[in-house]
Design a protein around this motif. Structure first.
Motif, short mmCIF file in Angstrom:
data_model
loop_
_atom_site.label_atom_id
_atom_site.label_comp_id
_atom_site.label_asym_id
_atom_site.label_seq_id
_atom_site.Cartn_x
_atom_site.Cartn_y
_atom_site.Cartn_z
N PHE A 74 -73.00 54.19 27.95
CA PHE A 74 -73.08 54.53 25.96
C PHE A 74 -73.57 55.96 26.49
CE2 PHE A 74 -75.40 55.14 21.94
CZ PHE A 74 -73.84 55.24 21.82
N VAL A 75 -74.71 56.61 26.47
CA VAL A 75 -75.06 57.16 26.30
C VAL A 75 -74.70 58.72 27.28
CG1 VAL A 75 -77.27 59.07 27.02
CG2 VAL A 75 -77.81 56.80 25.90
N ALA A 76 -74.37 58.59 28.83
CA ALA A 76 -73.51 59.40 29.55
C ALA A 76 -71.72 59.32 28.75
CB ALA A 76 -73.94 58.63 30.64
N GLY A 77 -71.59 58.21 27.80
CA GLY A 77 -70.33 58.74 27.94
C GLY A 77 -70.16 59.21 26.51
N SER A 78 -71.52 59.24 25.57
CA SER A 78 -71.19 59.78 24.46
C SER A 78 -71.22 60.92 25.12
CB SER A 78 -72.54 59.09 23.67
OG SER A 78 -72.10 57.62 23.16
N ILE A 79 -72.34 61.40 25.30
CA ILE A 79 -72.70 62.74 25.91
C ILE A 79 -70.82 63.64 26.71
CG2 ILE A 79 -73.78 64.94 26.98
CD1 ILE A 79 -76.03 62.93 26.81
N ALA A 80 -71.26 63.03 27.29
CA ALA A 80 -69.37 63.67 27.90
C ALA A 80 -68.18 63.76 26.43
CB ALA A 80 -68.81 62.49 28.84
N ALA A 81 -68.27 62.39 25.75
CA ALA A 81 -67.03 62.63 24.95
C ALA A 81 -67.15 63.65 23.79
CB ALA A 81 -67.00 61.53 24.42
N VAL A 82 -69.00 63.80 23.78
CA VAL A 82 -68.34 65.03 22.60
C VAL A 82 -68.72 66.52 23.45
CG1 VAL A 82 -70.63 65.69 21.23
CG2 VAL A 82 -70.10 63.58 20.89
N THR A 83 -69.09 67.06 24.37
CA THR A 83 -69.70 68.15 25.21
C THR A 83 -67.76 68.33 25.16
OG1 THR A 83 -70.28 67.27 26.95
CG2 THR A 83 -71.80 68.04 25.46
N MET A 84 -67.21 67.12 26.56
CA MET A 84 -66.18 67.65 27.85
C MET A 84 -65.23 67.44 26.61
SD MET A 84 -68.08 66.44 30.62
CE MET A 84 -66.11 65.95 31.76
N TRP A 85 -64.80 66.46 25.86
CA TRP A 85 -63.69 66.71 24.98
C TRP A 85 -63.15 66.41 23.76
CZ3 TRP A 85 -65.38 61.76 28.04
CH2 TRP A 85 -65.35 61.75 29.70
#
Length: 99
Positions: free
Chosen positions: A17-28
């Motif tokens: 969840f933490v990694a996915g949230s960071i990736a979702a906001v920064t990369m996508w």
């Protein structure tokens, strides 16, 4: 207690969840308001794992050193997801003498 497998699953779900949230906001470029919606599965699994960890801890005999059970109770209550994996590795995987 046979549901202790849920402890590492809860830790993995939280990390994803933490990694996915960071990736979702920064990369996508996903809107940050969507992150609470993504948290629901992690929270549900964490609540179940917290109940399993506390029930398992209360069913076990006293630990080797004085205050060991209280220390684990305190760690799980305060740090829950962070303490699940060490508790599972150090305590929950060992067979319970009562089972």
């Amino acid at each position: 207690m046979r549901q202790t497998w849920l402890l590492p699953v809860a830790t993995a779900t939280f990390v994803l969840f933490v990694a996915g949230s960071i990736a979702a906001v920064t990369m996508w470029s996903v809107a940050p308001w969507i992150i609470p919606l993504l948290a629901v599965p992690s929270l549900i699994v964490t609540w179940f794992a917290l109940a399993v960890a506390l029930a398992d801890l209360m069913r076990r005999p006293a630990h080797r050193f004085p205050g060991g059970r209280w220390l684990w109770l305190l760690l799980i209550a305060l740090l829950n997801v962070v303490a699940f994996l060490p508790y599972w590795l150090l305590v929950a995987r060992r067979p319970n003498e009562e089972d």
